[in-house]
Design a protein around this motif. Sequence first.
Motif, mmCIF file in Angstrom:
data_model
loop_
_atom_site.group_PDB
_atom_site.id
_atom_site.type_symbol
_atom_site.label_atom_id
_atom_site.label_comp_id
_atom_site.label_asym_id
_atom_site.label_seq_id
_atom_site.Cartn_x
_atom_site.Cartn_y
_atom_site.Cartn_z
ATOM 1 N N ALA A 230 0.818 -1.211 0.000
ATOM 2 C CA ALA A 230 0.000 0.000 0.000
ATOM 3 C C ALA A 230 0.850 1.258 0.000
ATOM 4 C CB ALA A 230 -0.923 0.004 1.209
ATOM 5 N N ASP A 231 0.246 2.328 -0.531
ATOM 6 C CA ASP A 231 0.790 3.665 -0.374
ATOM 7 C C ASP A 231 -0.348 4.570 0.089
ATOM 8 O OD1 ASP A 231 -0.727 4.179 -2.635
ATOM 9 O OD2 ASP A 231 0.981 4.387 -3.987
ATOM 10 N N GLU A 232 -0.257 5.872 -0.134
ATOM 11 C CA GLU A 232 -1.241 6.796 0.418
ATOM 12 C C GLU A 232 -2.661 6.561 -0.099
ATOM 13 O OE1 GLU A 232 1.528 7.612 -1.062
ATOM 14 O OE2 GLU A 232 2.805 8.536 0.458
ATOM 15 N N ASP A 233 -2.805 6.173 -1.359
ATOM 16 C CA ASP A 233 -4.149 6.064 -1.926
ATOM 17 C C ASP A 233 -4.420 4.747 -2.651
ATOM 18 O OD1 ASP A 233 -2.522 6.433 -4.096
ATOM 19 O OD2 ASP A 233 -3.459 8.299 -4.770
ATOM 20 N N THR A 234 -3.514 3.782 -2.511
ATOM 21 C CA THR A 234 -3.678 2.497 -3.188
ATOM 22 C C THR A 234 -3.393 1.354 -2.231
ATOM 23 O OG1 THR A 234 -2.879 3.518 -5.237
ATOM 24 C CG2 THR A 234 -3.025 1.105 -5.189
ATOM 25 N N THR A 235 -4.241 0.327 -2.262
ATOM 26 C CA THR A 235 -4.014 -0.879 -1.475
ATOM 27 C C THR A 235 -4.081 -2.091 -2.395
ATOM 28 O OG1 THR A 235 -4.992 0.063 0.528
ATOM 29 C CG2 THR A 235 -4.865 -2.338 0.400
ATOM 30 N N ILE A 236 -3.051 -2.910 -2.339
ATOM 31 C CA ILE A 236 -3.008 -4.140 -3.133
ATOM 32 C C ILE A 236 -2.880 -5.327 -2.181
ATOM 33 C CG2 ILE A 236 -1.750 -5.462 -4.877
ATOM 34 C CD1 ILE A 236 -0.739 -2.815 -6.024
ATOM 35 N N TRP A 237 -3.830 -6.236 -2.253
ATOM 36 C CA TRP A 237 -3.811 -7.460 -1.445
ATOM 37 C C TRP A 237 -3.237 -8.589 -2.278
ATOM 38 C CZ3 TRP A 237 -4.867 -6.524 3.503
ATOM 39 C CH2 TRP A 237 -5.704 -5.453 3.824
ATOM 40 N N SER B 27 -13.507 -5.431 -0.146
ATOM 41 C CA SER B 27 -13.157 -4.010 -0.296
ATOM 42 C C SER B 27 -12.597 -3.677 -1.678
ATOM 43 C CB SER B 27 -12.123 -3.613 0.764
ATOM 44 O OG SER B 27 -10.872 -4.248 0.517
ATOM 45 N N ALA B 28 -12.295 -4.698 -2.462
ATOM 46 C CA ALA B 28 -11.602 -4.476 -3.733
ATOM 47 C C ALA B 28 -12.521 -3.946 -4.822
ATOM 48 C CB ALA B 28 -10.944 -5.772 -4.198
ATOM 49 N N LEU C 296 0.523 0.997 -8.230
ATOM 50 C CA LEU C 296 0.470 1.857 -7.054
ATOM 51 C C LEU C 296 0.282 3.327 -7.415
ATOM 52 C CD1 LEU C 296 3.275 0.259 -4.852
ATOM 53 C CD2 LEU C 296 0.826 0.306 -4.319
ATOM 54 N N ASP C 297 0.542 3.670 -8.672
ATOM 55 C CA ASP C 297 0.362 5.053 -9.105
ATOM 56 C C ASP C 297 -1.099 5.403 -9.348
ATOM 57 O OD1 ASP C 297 3.107 5.436 -9.048
ATOM 58 O OD2 ASP C 297 3.371 4.914 -11.168
ATOM 59 N N LYS C 298 -1.959 4.405 -9.332
ATOM 60 C CA LYS C 298 -3.384 4.624 -9.572
ATOM 61 C C LYS C 298 -4.160 4.311 -8.295
ATOM 62 C CE LYS C 298 -7.212 2.912 -12.426
ATOM 63 N NZ LYS C 298 -7.600 1.956 -13.507
ATOM 64 N N PRO C 299 -5.006 5.229 -7.826
ATOM 65 C CA PRO C 299 -5.746 4.993 -6.581
ATOM 66 C C PRO C 299 -6.702 3.789 -6.696
ATOM 67 C CG PRO C 299 -5.818 7.304 -7.196
ATOM 68 C CD PRO C 299 -5.271 6.573 -8.380
ATOM 69 N N GLY C 300 -6.990 3.182 -5.555
ATOM 70 C CA GLY C 300 -7.964 2.104 -5.530
ATOM 71 C C GLY C 300 -7.498 0.930 -4.699
ATOM 72 N N THR C 301 -8.354 -0.089 -4.630
ATOM 73 C CA THR C 301 -8.049 -1.296 -3.877
ATOM 74 C C THR C 301 -8.106 -2.492 -4.818
ATOM 75 O OG1 THR C 301 -9.022 -0.360 -1.866
ATOM 76 C CG2 THR C 301 -8.721 -2.749 -1.925
ATOM 77 N N VAL C 302 -7.029 -3.260 -4.838
ATOM 78 C CA VAL C 302 -6.855 -4.359 -5.783
ATOM 79 C C VAL C 302 -6.649 -5.661 -5.014
ATOM 80 C CG1 VAL C 302 -5.452 -5.259 -7.672
ATOM 81 C CG2 VAL C 302 -5.790 -2.784 -7.432
ATOM 82 N N PHE C 303 -7.337 -6.721 -5.443
ATOM 83 C CA PHE C 303 -7.158 -8.041 -4.843
ATOM 84 C C PHE C 303 -6.484 -8.929 -5.885
ATOM 85 C CE2 PHE C 303 -8.353 -12.309 -3.461
ATOM 86 C CZ PHE C 303 -8.261 -12.229 -2.075
ATOM 87 N N VAL C 304 -5.281 -9.384 -5.573
ATOM 88 C CA VAL C 304 -4.512 -10.229 -6.480
ATOM 89 C C VAL C 304 -4.625 -11.675 -6.023
ATOM 90 C CG1 VAL C 304 -2.226 -10.721 -7.426
ATOM 91 C CG2 VAL C 304 -2.899 -8.355 -6.943
ATOM 92 N N ALA C 305 -5.123 -12.547 -6.898
ATOM 93 C CA ALA C 305 -5.273 -13.968 -6.580
ATOM 94 C C ALA C 305 -4.509 -14.780 -7.618
ATOM 95 C CB ALA C 305 -6.750 -14.356 -6.573
#
Length: 302
Positions: free
Chosen positions: A46-53, A78-79, A266-275
Amino acid sequence: MPRVRTLIRSGLGSALLAFTALSSPLASAQETAQASAVRPALWKVADEDTTIWLFGTIHVLPEQVDWYAGPVAKALDSAQELVTEIPIDDTEQAQGTILQMAARKDGKSLRDTLSAKERTAYEGALTSIGIPAQAFDANDAWFAALMLTLIPLKTAGYSTETGIDQQVAARARARHLANHAFETVDYQIGLFDNLSEPTQRAYLDEVVEALPDVKTDVDRMVAAWKAGDADHLAELMNEDESDPEIRKVLITDRNANWAKWLKARLDKPGTVFVAVGAGHLAGPGSVQDQLAAAGVSSTRVQ
């Protein structure tokens, strides 16, 4: 059985999901069985505006498991975007792609390319699982090796219907999540098809030798995945792996490519779920290692 471990570690989702084409009389019984609770590993980037699981899947399992709970369920809920190895709706296409790419193009029978010793062992392996000796004569060695790994698992009750990928995909479809795929079906199957002939032959030889123990070996890996023991899972998958081409093509290069995409995401805001296949998130050269080398840290959440 290094090649069997590498196949599972590589998480070649299209190949394994296409395995649903084989019938399984045990599937309905498994689907109605009570699911057991598990705690598979989960990481956060994660960074300020992006979360990657980062969530490691098992493509085939012998029983239903209760994986959709706790931090994993919260992360997926949440993704806004699901990232997978191949597009979640391309499983049917994968079956045709495998058969097309697996067809021999040299006019020779697979068994005719084997030495007398290799042929005897190979035919014995096929007979031991009830497959005619000529079953894969028209196919490349990698395909025969793949089938010799997967058919015993299917017979033992392993199914993609109880595997995690299809369940993640179903939840994503229900929520109409955007789906990004790291790879295409053609690219993923092409990784096998483009292996050198000596590597394919060595792969087949080792799968034949390891065939009696394939279920036990995979059972151990599944147990480690259920417990969220990524270190032990990596040990099981990396043990005795010696072929640099296999490791580079099926694992390391792909992890590096995926990490490059994730860093850019990470340069694009949002929440991403990687499976993706759990082996990509365990051991030396994992996606997390590749991210760390690029200056991006990950945190173990479960």
